[in-house]
Design an enzyme around this catalytic site. Structure first.
Site, PDB file in Angstrom:
ATOM      1  N   TYR A   1      13.863  31.858   5.813  1.00  7.80           N
ATOM      2  CA  TYR A   1      12.622  32.539   6.224  1.00  7.80           C
ATOM      3  C   TYR A   1      12.586  32.746   7.724  1.00  7.80           C
ATOM      4  CZ  TYR A   1      10.512  31.627   1.617  1.00  7.80           C
ATOM      5  OH  TYR A   1      10.212  31.598   0.291  1.00  7.80           O
TER       6      TYR A   1
ATOM      7  N   MET B   1       9.669  25.226   0.966  1.00  5.08           N
ATOM      8  CA  MET B   1       8.903  24.283   0.149  1.00  5.08           C
ATOM      9  C   MET B   1       9.808  23.415  -0.716  1.00  5.08           C
ATOM     10  SD  MET B   1       5.779  25.005  -2.503  1.00  5.08           S
ATOM     11  CE  MET B   1       4.903  26.051  -1.363  1.00  5.08           C
TER      12      MET B   1
ATOM     13  N   ARG C   1     -10.345  -0.669  15.251  1.00  4.31           N
ATOM     14  CA  ARG C   1     -10.236   0.153  14.054  1.00  4.31           C
ATOM     15  C   ARG C   1     -11.264  -0.381  13.050  1.00  4.31           C
ATOM     16  NH1 ARG C   1      -4.244   0.869  11.404  1.00  4.31           N
ATOM     17  NH2 ARG C   1      -4.799  -1.078  10.374  1.00  4.31           N
TER      18      ARG C   1
ATOM     19  N   LYS D   1       0.844  -1.203   0.000  1.00  4.32           N
ATOM     20  CA  LYS D   1       0.000   0.000   0.000  1.00  4.32           C
ATOM     21  C   LYS D   1       0.883   1.258   0.000  1.00  4.32           C
ATOM     22  CE  LYS D   1      -0.331  -0.286   5.057  1.00  4.32           C
ATOM     23  NZ  LYS D   1      -1.133  -0.825   6.170  1.00  4.32           N
TER      24      LYS D   1
HETATM   25  C1  LIG Z   1      -0.300  -1.800   6.902  1.00  2.00           C
HETATM   26  C2  LIG Z   1      -0.817  -3.083   7.440  1.00  2.00           C
HETATM   27  C3  LIG Z   1       0.041  -4.176   7.636  1.00  2.00           C
HETATM   28  C4  LIG Z   1       1.556  -4.085   7.500  1.00  2.00           C
HETATM   29  O1  LIG Z   1       2.091  -3.787   8.760  1.00  2.00           O
HETATM   30  P1  LIG Z   1       3.690  -3.634   8.949  1.00  2.00           P
HETATM   31  O2  LIG Z   1       3.852  -3.191  10.351  1.00  2.00           O
HETATM   32  O3  LIG Z   1       4.110  -2.590   7.968  1.00  2.00           O
HETATM   33  O4  LIG Z   1       4.280  -4.953   8.655  1.00  2.00           O
HETATM   34  C5  LIG Z   1      -0.517  -5.397   8.000  1.00  2.00           C
HETATM   35  N1  LIG Z   1      -1.851  -5.513   8.196  1.00  2.00           N
HETATM   36  C6  LIG Z   1      -2.693  -4.473   8.058  1.00  2.00           C
HETATM   37  C7  LIG Z   1      -4.134  -4.679   8.320  1.00  2.00           C
HETATM   38  C8  LIG Z   1      -2.218  -3.227   7.690  1.00  2.00           C
HETATM   39  O5  LIG Z   1      -3.049  -2.195   7.576  1.00  2.00           O
END
Ligand SMILES: *Cc1c(COP(=O)(O)O)cnc(C)c1O
EC number: 5.1.1.1
Length: 373
Positions: A264, A313, A136, A38
């Site tokens: 700045y 920036m 969550r 992701k």
């Molecule tokens: C992002 C995520 C992971 C990966 O976790 P890491 O600590 O980066 O290994 C695993 N499971 C879920 C549900 C996540 O959202």
């Protein structure tokens, strides 16, 4: 002299391969491995990383959002892709692109069933998320009979996996809580398995989970940060190799006398005759203002040069007094001689936020496995 084109994030696929093999060696060989790609594969390049992980033998991939999964499919990625955080408005394109949704609430489950029925699906692979204390996403224990009923009353779905997520797998002080989550997951998942009449994959461990609780690997682990070279722990960090190195060059060097100010809001006051270098990287590239005012620094020819004044920036200024360097020379912001965790900690944050925050305008340069830097 290594070429540097403004600011470049080098991505070392040899390091990725090393990390993959290391993490795999921590779990039994029959446990499946899901690679989390992701957020552009944690700020790198999701297509390149997913391709390499397919080659290395990952069993599964995961993204957070549907668009991220579509991008992988459109670039020829064929492994199963779990979408961790889908919305029901995207269910048609999930099916169209053979993506596998995490179904985490009653509303989402009902909506997916109705989309799958409308599109005449049979045994479409889905993943059921259970909440074991992170609070969550996911179903709570009392909802399990309802989940089971909804699924067994339709032929459109097949549960590919049941999973949960740990809240503090990296934190030994929370060991009892984590063990409690694992026990609750075992109970809840078996309740569901019994009602389904078949056993899907079961998984709860992220990177720190699989390292600290390898006995809780069940039938699959999910790893993100570890693949990118971070272990949430000094000892594990030393076994892994960060895949990303952020490099830039010196645009200009200026000599300043005591009393001059830099940048700045005149945030840095020169106390003694100094050499200040300007770099083409700023908060719009992901080097946030938090790193300025000498909180963090960069490496110039192996020497530490603090970031002085406010981060702009597109520009930061560093103090190179006493460092033998000139305009056009390479600078390493993190990676190599400066561990990225050290840089992140100087800004009061963690590896995850630092690496995913490097903006897309920074060129990604892929270093294939086996090539010398
Ligand atoms: C992002 C995520 C992971 C990966 O976790 P890491 O600590 O980066 O290994 C695993 N499971 C879920 C549900 C996540 O959202």
């Amino acid at each position: 002299m290594p070429e540097a084109k403004e600011t470049v994030l080098e991505i070392d696929l040899g390091a990725l391969a090393h990390n993959y093999r290391y993490l795999r060696s921590k779990i039994d060989s029959d446990v499946k491995f899901l690679s989390v790609v992701k957020a552009h594969a944690y700020g790198s390049d999701s297509v390149v990383i997913a391709k390499k992980l397919e080659e290395l033998g990952t069993d599964y991939l995961a993204v957070a959002y549907v668009e991220e999964g579509i991008r992988l499919r459109e670039n020829g990625i064929t492994k199963p892709i779990l979408v961790l955080h889908p919305q029901f408005t995207h269910f048609e394109s999930i099916i169209e692109h053979c993506l596998e949704p995490n179904l985490y609430s009653e509303k989402i489950l009902r909506e997916f069933i109705s989309t799958a029925e409308r599109l005449k699906q049979k045994n479409y692979p889905v993943h059921i998320k259970l909440n074991t204390g992170l609070n969550r996403l996911g179903f709570d224990q009392p909802e399990i009979p309802l989940v089971a009923d909804l699924i067994t009353n339709t032929s459109t779905l097949k549960v590919a996996s049941i999973f949960s997520h740990l809240a503090a797998s990296e934190d030994w002080k929370e060991r009892d809580f984590t063990v409690g989550q694992i026990d609750l997951f075992r109970k809840m998942s078996w309740q569901l398995v019994e009602k389904l009449g078949y056993e899907p994959l079961l998984h709860i461990c992220n990177t720190s989970g699989l390292i600290n609780y390898p006995k809780a690997a069940f039938s699959m682990v999910r790893s993100g940060i570890g693949l990118y070279g971070y272990g949430n722990d000094k000892n594990v960090d030393s076994e892994l190799r960060p895949i990303g190195t952020l490099k830039t060059i010196i645009s200009q060097i200026r000599k300043l006398d005591k009393g001059a100010t830099v940048g700045y809001n005149r945030a840095f006051k020169v106390e003694k005759p100094s050499r200040i270098a300007t770099l083409p990287v700023g908060h719009a590239d992901g080097i946030n203002r938090i790193y300025g005012k000498q909180k963090a620094g960069v490496m110039v020819h192996g020497k530490f040069a603090p970031i002085v004044g406010n981060v702009c920036m597109d520009i930061i200024m560093i103090d190179v007094t006493g460092i033998d360097c000139e305009e056009g020379d390479e600078v390493i912001i993190f990676g190599g001689p400066q561990h990225p965790v050290k840089f992140a900690e100087a800004g009061g944050t963690i590896s995850y936020e630092l690496i995913t925050g490097i903006q897309r305008r920074v060129t990604r340069k892929i270093i294939p496995e086996g090539s010398e830097k």
